[in-house]
Scaffold this active site. Structure first.
Site, PDB file in Angstrom:
ATOM      1  NE  ARG A   1      56.679  73.935  45.053  1.00 25.32           N
ATOM      2  CZ  ARG A   1      56.998  74.999  44.395  1.00 25.32           C
ATOM      3  NH1 ARG A   1      58.035  74.812  43.540  1.00 25.32           N
ATOM      4  NH2 ARG A   1      56.950  76.308  44.723  1.00 25.32           N
TER       5      ARG A   1
ATOM      6  CB  ALA B   1      33.326  59.063  39.612  1.00 23.05           C
TER       7      ALA B   1
ATOM      8  CG  ASP C   1      33.088  57.693  28.567  1.00 19.98           C
ATOM      9  OD1 ASP C   1      33.323  57.103  29.710  1.00 19.98           O
ATOM     10  OD2 ASP C   1      32.137  57.849  28.288  1.00 19.98           O
TER      11      ASP C   1
ATOM     12  CG  ASP D   1      29.929  52.155  32.300  1.00 18.24           C
ATOM     13  OD1 ASP D   1      30.311  51.020  31.762  1.00 18.24           O
ATOM     14  OD2 ASP D   1      29.270  52.744  31.949  1.00 18.24           O
ATOM     15  CG  ASN D   2      30.845  47.251  31.292  1.00 18.88           C
ATOM     16  OD1 ASN D   2      31.510  46.015  30.939  1.00 18.88           O
ATOM     17  ND2 ASN D   2      31.140  48.524  30.750  1.00 18.88           N
TER      18      ASN D   2
ATOM     19  CB  CYS E   1      44.280  35.998  40.762  1.00 19.55           C
ATOM     20  SG  CYS E   1      45.434  35.693  39.544  1.00 19.55           S
TER      21      CYS E   1
ATOM     22  CB  CYS F   1      26.438  55.284  40.310  1.00 21.12           C
ATOM     23  SG  CYS F   1      28.123  55.263  40.666  1.00 21.12           S
TER      24      CYS F   1
ATOM     25  CB  CYS G   1      44.552  32.550  37.449  1.00 21.30           C
ATOM     26  SG  CYS G   1      43.678  33.709  36.595  1.00 21.30           S
TER      27      CYS G   1
ATOM     28  CB  CYS H   1      47.163  35.503  34.765  1.00 20.46           C
ATOM     29  SG  CYS H   1      47.159  34.678  36.602  1.00 20.46           S
TER      30      CYS H   1
END
Length: 336
Positions: free
Chosen positions: A9, A36, A57, A125-126, A169, A183, A238, A241
């Site tokens: 598919r 999540a 993690d 998460d940070n 940037c 959260c 920047c 970069c």
């Protein structure tokens, strides 16, 4: 080898076809953070046939995660997210390689963790980790896909160094601690994180098959179901970069102490290298109270705090926001 029709598919899509599927199957992708966003994107990439997934993690599964973190269930509570996610995705697709790495990502280990990776999906998460990832991506010319979700809205963007805008940037300075909602303070609509994780997986697949990135920030509101696109221009000034600043990569390595998302938990990663004797630690702690062994982690409570001790010596200490108290508790009960 994958069964010949497994990706049918997908390969009939003119955007992918057999050639694109070959590129997907040859790729190594790291997913940093398995909350999540990371669980959704990792699951989709495994099903799409990414040949090698590296899942990283630092946390363990908690009851509040189950509202939105789609790879976990009640039987996984207190287990390392990386190990659980890897096991479940191997069951989803036995023709790919999935590594689960239960580590806190920081300046001292991020480059070895990303060795040999073709692309990174951000499930962090940070903000500090995202700024660090941006520096590594620029140094290594490594594409990555940013994602974030909070309350009823979220965003995603494919970042390719020297081609698109980089993360700095878009956000030149790291926000001050406590200035952004989490959260735990603002909540999260689970459909939003699923949509954003899906957008990240789609952007990752597009990069893997060779499509040029759009340079757009995709913003989604899960309550109004509105999707917006915002083109992010590369900044001529920047610091990352253009000027090549590496404020975070240059950090010296000692004992790493970090507050976890939402507060109430401190992560301590000692400077030593190698595994510790969990069985020996368990024997000592049993004299003080109940200890639960969950294979690669020990869980115990002491002095009003709940400890999760990993085999490499890292610990999550719940019940405090004070790094010094966490350090003291670690020294008292683990002794390193």
């Amino acid at each position: 080898m994958a069964p010949p029709n497994r990706y049918l598919r997908q390969t009939i899509l003119p955007e992918i076809r057999t050639e694109g599927q070959g590129k997907i199957s040859a790729a190594t992708v790291a997913v940093i953070g398995l909350g999540a966003l990371g669980t959704v994107s990792a699951g989709l990439l495994a099903r799409a046939g990414v040949g090698h997934l590296r899942l990283v993690d630092r946390d363990v599964v908690e009851l509040t995660n189950l509202q939105r973190q789609v790879l976990f269930d009640e039987g996984d509570l207190d287990l390392p997210k990386a190990e659980v996610a890897a096991r479940k995705l191997r069951a989803v697709n036995s023709s790919i390689t999935v590594d689960g790495i239960a580590k806190d990502v920081h300046a001292a280990n991020i480059e070895p963790l990303l060795e040999g990776v073709d692309l990174v999906v951000d499930g962090a998460d940070n903000m500090e980790l995202r700024f660090l990832l941006n520096e590594v991506a620029i140094r290594r010319a490594l594409p990555w896909v940013y994602g974030g979700a909070i309350a009823t809205s979220g965003m995603a963007m494919a970042v390719v160094p020297k081609v698109t805008a980089c993360f700095r940037c878009f956000l030149p300075q790291m926000p001050a601690p406590g200035s952004l909602p989490t959260c735990d303070t603002a909540g999260i609509l689970n459909t939003v994180s699923s949509v954003v994780g899906s957008l990240q997986a789609a952007e990752a697949i597009k990069l893997l098959v060779g499509e040029r990135p759009s340079g757009e920030l995709l913003m989604f509101d899960g309550w109004t179901t509105e999707l917006q696109r915002l083109r992010i221009a590369r900044r001529k000034d920047c610091p990352a970069c253009v000027k090549g600043e590496t404020d975070l990569l240059g950090a010296r390595r000692g004992q790493v102490i970090a507050a976890m998302c939402g507060g109430g938990t401190i992560s301590i990663d000692p400077a030593h290298k190698g595994d510790i004797d969990l069985a020996g630690v368990e024997g000592r702690l049993r004299r003080l109270g109940a200890v639960k062994s969950l294979g690669s982690v020990l869980v115990f409570e002491a002095d009003g705090a709940r400890f999760t001790l990993f085999s490499d010596g890292r610990a999550l200490i719940r019940g405090t926001d004070d790094p010094e108290r966490a350090r003291s508790l670690y020294a008292k009960y683990v002794g390193m």
